[in-house]
Design an enzyme around this catalytic site. Sequence first.
Site, short mmCIF file in Angstrom:
data_model
loop_
_atom_site.label_atom_id
_atom_site.label_comp_id
_atom_site.label_asym_id
_atom_site.label_seq_id
_atom_site.Cartn_x
_atom_site.Cartn_y
_atom_site.Cartn_z
N TYR A 299 -6.34 13.73 -49.62
CA TYR A 299 -6.75 13.21 -48.32
C TYR A 299 -7.11 14.32 -47.33
CZ TYR A 299 -5.81 8.31 -49.44
OH TYR A 299 -5.87 7.05 -49.97
N PHE B 230 -3.97 9.09 -37.62
CA PHE B 230 -3.24 8.17 -38.51
C PHE B 230 -2.78 8.83 -39.81
CE2 PHE B 230 -7.84 7.50 -39.17
CZ PHE B 230 -7.95 7.81 -40.52
N ARG C 189 -16.90 -0.38 -55.37
CA ARG C 189 -16.76 -0.52 -53.93
C ARG C 189 -17.19 -1.92 -53.48
NH1 ARG C 189 -15.13 4.50 -51.50
NH2 ARG C 189 -16.01 4.02 -49.47
N THR D 254 -13.37 -0.70 -46.42
CA THR D 254 -12.06 -0.06 -46.25
C THR D 254 -11.10 -0.94 -45.45
OG1 THR D 254 -13.15 2.08 -46.27
CG2 THR D 254 -10.91 2.04 -45.43
N ASN E 274 -4.70 -1.28 -48.15
CA ASN E 274 -5.95 -1.88 -48.63
C ASN E 274 -6.10 -1.84 -50.16
OD1 ASN E 274 -6.50 0.82 -48.92
ND2 ASN E 274 -8.37 0.84 -47.70
N HIS F 23 -7.63 2.84 -53.62
CA HIS F 23 -8.60 3.88 -53.27
C HIS F 23 -9.65 3.88 -54.36
CE1 HIS F 23 -10.40 7.83 -52.68
NE2 HIS F 23 -10.27 7.99 -53.98
P1 ADP Z 1 -11.95 5.00 -48.29
O1 ADP Z 1 -10.58 5.19 -48.88
O2 ADP Z 1 -12.37 3.55 -48.26
O3 ADP Z 1 -12.99 5.90 -48.89
P2 ADP Z 1 -11.67 6.79 -46.00
O4 ADP Z 1 -11.93 7.94 -46.93
O5 ADP Z 1 -12.45 6.71 -44.74
O6 ADP Z 1 -11.83 5.39 -46.75
O7 ADP Z 1 -10.13 6.81 -45.59
C1 ADP Z 1 -9.17 7.16 -46.51
C2 ADP Z 1 -7.95 6.30 -46.31
O8 ADP Z 1 -7.36 6.58 -45.04
C3 ADP Z 1 -8.20 4.78 -46.28
O9 ADP Z 1 -8.27 4.19 -47.54
C4 ADP Z 1 -6.98 4.32 -45.54
O10 ADP Z 1 -5.86 4.26 -46.39
C5 ADP Z 1 -6.77 5.42 -44.52
N1 ADP Z 1 -7.41 5.10 -43.23
C6 ADP Z 1 -8.72 5.20 -42.90
N2 ADP Z 1 -8.92 4.84 -41.60
C7 ADP Z 1 -7.69 4.51 -41.11
C8 ADP Z 1 -7.19 4.06 -39.85
N3 ADP Z 1 -8.02 3.88 -38.80
N4 ADP Z 1 -5.87 3.80 -39.72
C9 ADP Z 1 -5.02 4.00 -40.77
N5 ADP Z 1 -5.42 4.43 -41.99
C10 ADP Z 1 -6.72 4.68 -42.17
#
Ligand code: ADP
Length: 141
Positions: free
Chosen positions: A51, A59, A87, A93, A114, A117
């Site tokens: 991450y 967050f 996706r 997301t 959610n 990943h």
């Molecule tokens: P994805 O996992 O859909 O590719 P992102 O890479 O933008 O999405 O974000 C990584 C992860 O961070 C998300 O799956 C989610 O768990 C967390 N996340 C993203 N935006 C938020 C937010 N506004 N508040 C809390 N957690 C978030």
Amino acid sequence: MSQETTLILFKPDAIASARVGQVLSRFEAAGLKVRGIKMLQFGDALLREHYAHIASKPFFPEVVQFMQKTPVVALALSGDNVVARVRDLLGPTDSKKAAKGTIRGDFGVDVMVNVCHASDSLETAAAELKRFFRPEELFQY
Ligand code: ADP
């Protein structure tokens, strides 16, 4: 891998609600193929690497705490156009914005909780697959 392959992580909400099988069935029913699967507990270093792109977000500490609540299941999944198809099956997301019939629309809670990943491109997928699987843990059959 010769076929397009992506990396899925079943997050702690999917593990705690015992929905791994149900969600995996949707991927398999869509014709996507399991190439590798394992359970692991996220350590701090691996989680921070995975991450890194959200490390500066407010967050982030909440995500770190959530992702370590239970082990996660890592899945290597392949098929034509697999990144976009996965996706689509997941939905956006933010689970609250996900349509019914999508995995997040049916089982997700919010933007963090959610279900899964999934890699966002083939380039990201290649790096993420290496992060979670050794070459001999990925199978062609
Ligand atoms: P994805 O996992 O859909 O590719 P992102 O890479 O933008 O999405 O974000 C990584 C992860 O961070 C998300 O799956 C989610 O768990 C967390 N996340 C993203 N935006 C938020 C937010 N506004 N508040 C809390 N957690 C978030």
